[in-house]
Design an enzyme around this catalytic site. Structure first.
Site, mmCIF file in Angstrom:
data_model
loop_
_atom_site.group_PDB
_atom_site.id
_atom_site.type_symbol
_atom_site.label_atom_id
_atom_site.label_comp_id
_atom_site.label_asym_id
_atom_site.label_seq_id
_atom_site.Cartn_x
_atom_site.Cartn_y
_atom_site.Cartn_z
ATOM 1 N N HIS A 213 3.275 1.120 8.003
ATOM 2 C CA HIS A 213 3.684 1.163 9.415
ATOM 3 C C HIS A 213 2.708 0.288 10.191
ATOM 4 O O HIS A 213 1.527 0.615 10.338
ATOM 5 C CB HIS A 213 3.669 2.601 9.946
ATOM 6 C CG HIS A 213 4.754 3.445 9.350
ATOM 7 N ND1 HIS A 213 4.606 4.778 9.083
ATOM 8 C CD2 HIS A 213 6.008 3.120 8.968
ATOM 9 C CE1 HIS A 213 5.733 5.245 8.558
ATOM 10 N NE2 HIS A 213 6.595 4.258 8.480
ATOM 11 N N GLU B 201 -0.362 0.993 12.773
ATOM 12 C CA GLU B 201 -1.473 1.887 12.407
ATOM 13 C C GLU B 201 -2.680 1.047 11.979
ATOM 14 O O GLU B 201 -3.105 1.066 10.824
ATOM 15 C CB GLU B 201 -0.991 2.845 11.302
ATOM 16 C CG GLU B 201 0.170 3.714 11.788
ATOM 17 C CD GLU B 201 0.893 4.497 10.696
ATOM 18 O OE1 GLU B 201 0.479 4.427 9.516
ATOM 19 O OE2 GLU B 201 1.882 5.172 11.007
ATOM 20 N N ARG C 38 6.476 -0.428 14.585
ATOM 21 C CA ARG C 38 6.242 0.367 13.374
ATOM 22 C C ARG C 38 6.992 -0.167 12.148
ATOM 23 O O ARG C 38 6.507 -0.095 11.017
ATOM 24 C CB ARG C 38 6.723 1.790 13.676
ATOM 25 C CG ARG C 38 6.946 2.717 12.499
ATOM 26 C CD ARG C 38 7.650 3.981 13.001
ATOM 27 N NE ARG C 38 8.147 4.842 11.952
ATOM 28 C CZ ARG C 38 7.536 5.938 11.518
ATOM 29 N NH1 ARG C 38 6.376 6.276 12.002
ATOM 30 N NH2 ARG C 38 8.088 6.689 10.586
ATOM 31 N N GLU D 190 -3.045 10.478 5.867
ATOM 32 C CA GLU D 190 -2.895 10.231 7.306
ATOM 33 C C GLU D 190 -4.316 10.260 7.860
ATOM 34 O O GLU D 190 -4.958 11.308 7.864
ATOM 35 C CB GLU D 190 -2.070 11.344 7.967
ATOM 36 C CG GLU D 190 -0.590 11.291 7.666
ATOM 37 C CD GLU D 190 0.161 10.323 8.577
ATOM 38 O OE1 GLU D 190 -0.466 9.768 9.493
ATOM 39 O OE2 GLU D 190 1.351 10.127 8.342
ATOM 40 N N ASN E 176 9.023 3.392 5.154
ATOM 41 C CA ASN E 176 8.685 4.650 4.477
ATOM 42 C C ASN E 176 9.867 5.623 4.464
ATOM 43 O O ASN E 176 9.705 6.815 4.230
ATOM 44 C CB ASN E 176 7.465 5.305 5.139
ATOM 45 C CG ASN E 176 6.819 6.358 4.240
ATOM 46 O OD1 ASN E 176 6.834 6.234 3.017
ATOM 47 N ND2 ASN E 176 6.283 7.417 4.846
#
Lengths: 309, 96
Positions: free
Chosen positions: A69, A72, A127, A270, A144
């Site tokens: 993504h 990030e 994203r 994460e 994803n």
């Protein structure tokens, strides 16, 4: 940049700067690091993977990817730091040296290059991929949600305008298909670690079904060990568990596919959530984030190394 | 280049599954152009949502009228993005 020591690891960098850094790293340590082109993006950018290897053919391997993504940014930045860490530690750190004497490590630092470039030039909050969706004015697919694992099920959108649009079919995105082809042709990847941000979690399969993964017990206990290691540095607290039980149902996810391919140690991270910045984590947090994550990753690597299958 | 002047990111804390369901209903309202950075899943987890300036009033009214607690995580998204840009330029000039 004269060499990879003069690169600023505590700053965010563009795609060109990262690709240039890769070339310098490869030239500095050509006996250890090579760059593999595993495919091209929708907008025809090369997709690169760094291979850390001391020889042999298709040795058992560990895969790490960062930043599927694109927005990030702390994820890709952590991937750069980790790649440098491996290169620096080989020959000095006993654990990394012993791993690399028997296994290979692959790192895909920019997993969604089109999206990453877009976040630096047009929309910081992008994203998805940048593929055009026929019949829609909305662009991009959530890579994803595009894997062939429960594809099209709950926890993914069929709406091209959604941030979790799954795409027209599994593997429709070249960014996903390139990894699928690489993993299948390699055939000996033993751990697959896919890194995202930000929620402070370490997750294992499954996301698309409530059926527990056959190795759930081992995956859970290894996750706990990895999180203990991570927290030991700065006290960052993580949750861990299967995707569906810990966060939400999500179909078409990366590690569900890799696990179904037989890669037992499939995990997704994460990274940090400060509760203040979301994806726009200040650059001074890159190194602490990478350092603590590295402790968890080396725990998973060590377990993989000690438990061949 | 997309700009985010006046956009906010709200951190929403739900107290039960009923409120989570209300947030899921909010997620379906495409006209608000919300970007859920963290989707509504469980009362134990916060929901973070990027709200465009034009939808701020509607979203806050929705939350307040349903007694759903929220705080403003990012007051003005564009200013945070600008700060990030400045940091990048600064570190690039230091490197040079």
């Amino acid at each position: 940049m004269r060499n990879t020591d003069s690169f600023n690891y505590a700053s965010y960098h563009t795609l060109d700067e990262i690709y240039n850094w890769m070339d310098v790293l490869v030239s500095e340590q050509s006996n250890l690091v090579s760059k593999i082109n595993i495919g091209s993006t929708f907008e025809n950018r090369p997709i690169y993977v760094l291979k850390f290897s001391t020889g042999g053919t298709k040795r058992p391997a560990i895969w790490i990817d960062t930043g599927i993504h694109s927005r990030e940014w702390v994820t890709q930045a952590s991937g750069i730091w980790m790649a440098k860490k491996i290169a620096t530690d080989y020959g000095k750190d006993a654990f990394i040296t012993s791993i690399l004497n028997e296994m290979d490590i692959f790192i895909e630092i920019v997993t969604n290059p089109d999206g990453f470039h877009f976040t630096h030039t047009k929309n910081r909050m992008w994203r998805k991929t940048r593929s055009i969706n026929s019949g829609s004015s909305c662009v991009g697919v959530d890579p994803n949600r595009n894997w062939d694992a429960g594809f099209g099920g709950a926890g993914a959108s069929s709406n091209p305008c959604s941030e979790t649009y799954r795409g027209p079919r599994a593997n429709s995105e070249s960014e996903v298909k390139s990894i699928v082809d690489f993993v299948k042709s390699h055939g000996n990847i033993k751990a697959f670690i896919s890194i995202h941000s930000y929620s402070q979690m370490l997750l294992y399969p499954y996301g698309y079904t409530k059926t527990p993964a056959p190795n759930q017990q081992e995956l859970h206990s290894l996750a706990r060990k990895a999180i203990d290691a991570l927290s030991s540095l700065y006290g960052t607290s993580y949750r861990y568990g299967s995707i569906i039980n810990t966060i939400y149902q999500a179909s078409g996810g990366t590690i569900d596919w890799t696990y179904n391919q037989g890669i037992k140690y499939s995990y997704t991270f994460e990274l940090r959530d400060t509760g203040r910045y979301g994806f726009i984590l200040p650059a001074n947090q890159i190194i602490p984030t990478a350092q603590e994550t590295w402790l968890a990753i080396t725990t998973i690597m060590e377990h993989t190394y000690n438990n061949p299958y | 280049q997309k700009i985010f002047v006046g956009d906010q990111v709200l951190r929403i804390v739900t107290k039960d599954m009923e409120q989570v369901t209300l947030l899921k209903d909010l997620e379906e309202l495409e006209n608000l152009e919300l970007d859920f950075w963290k989707g509504p899943t469980h009362p134990d987890f916060p929901t973070d949502v990027h709200v465009p300036f034009a939808s701020l009033q509607a979203v806050k009214v929705f939350l307040e009228s349903n007694n759903i607690q929220y705080s403003i995580m990012i007051e003005d998204l564009q200013s945070v993005v600008e700060e990030e840009k400045i940091q990048i330029i600064r570190s690039r000039s230091i490197e040079q």
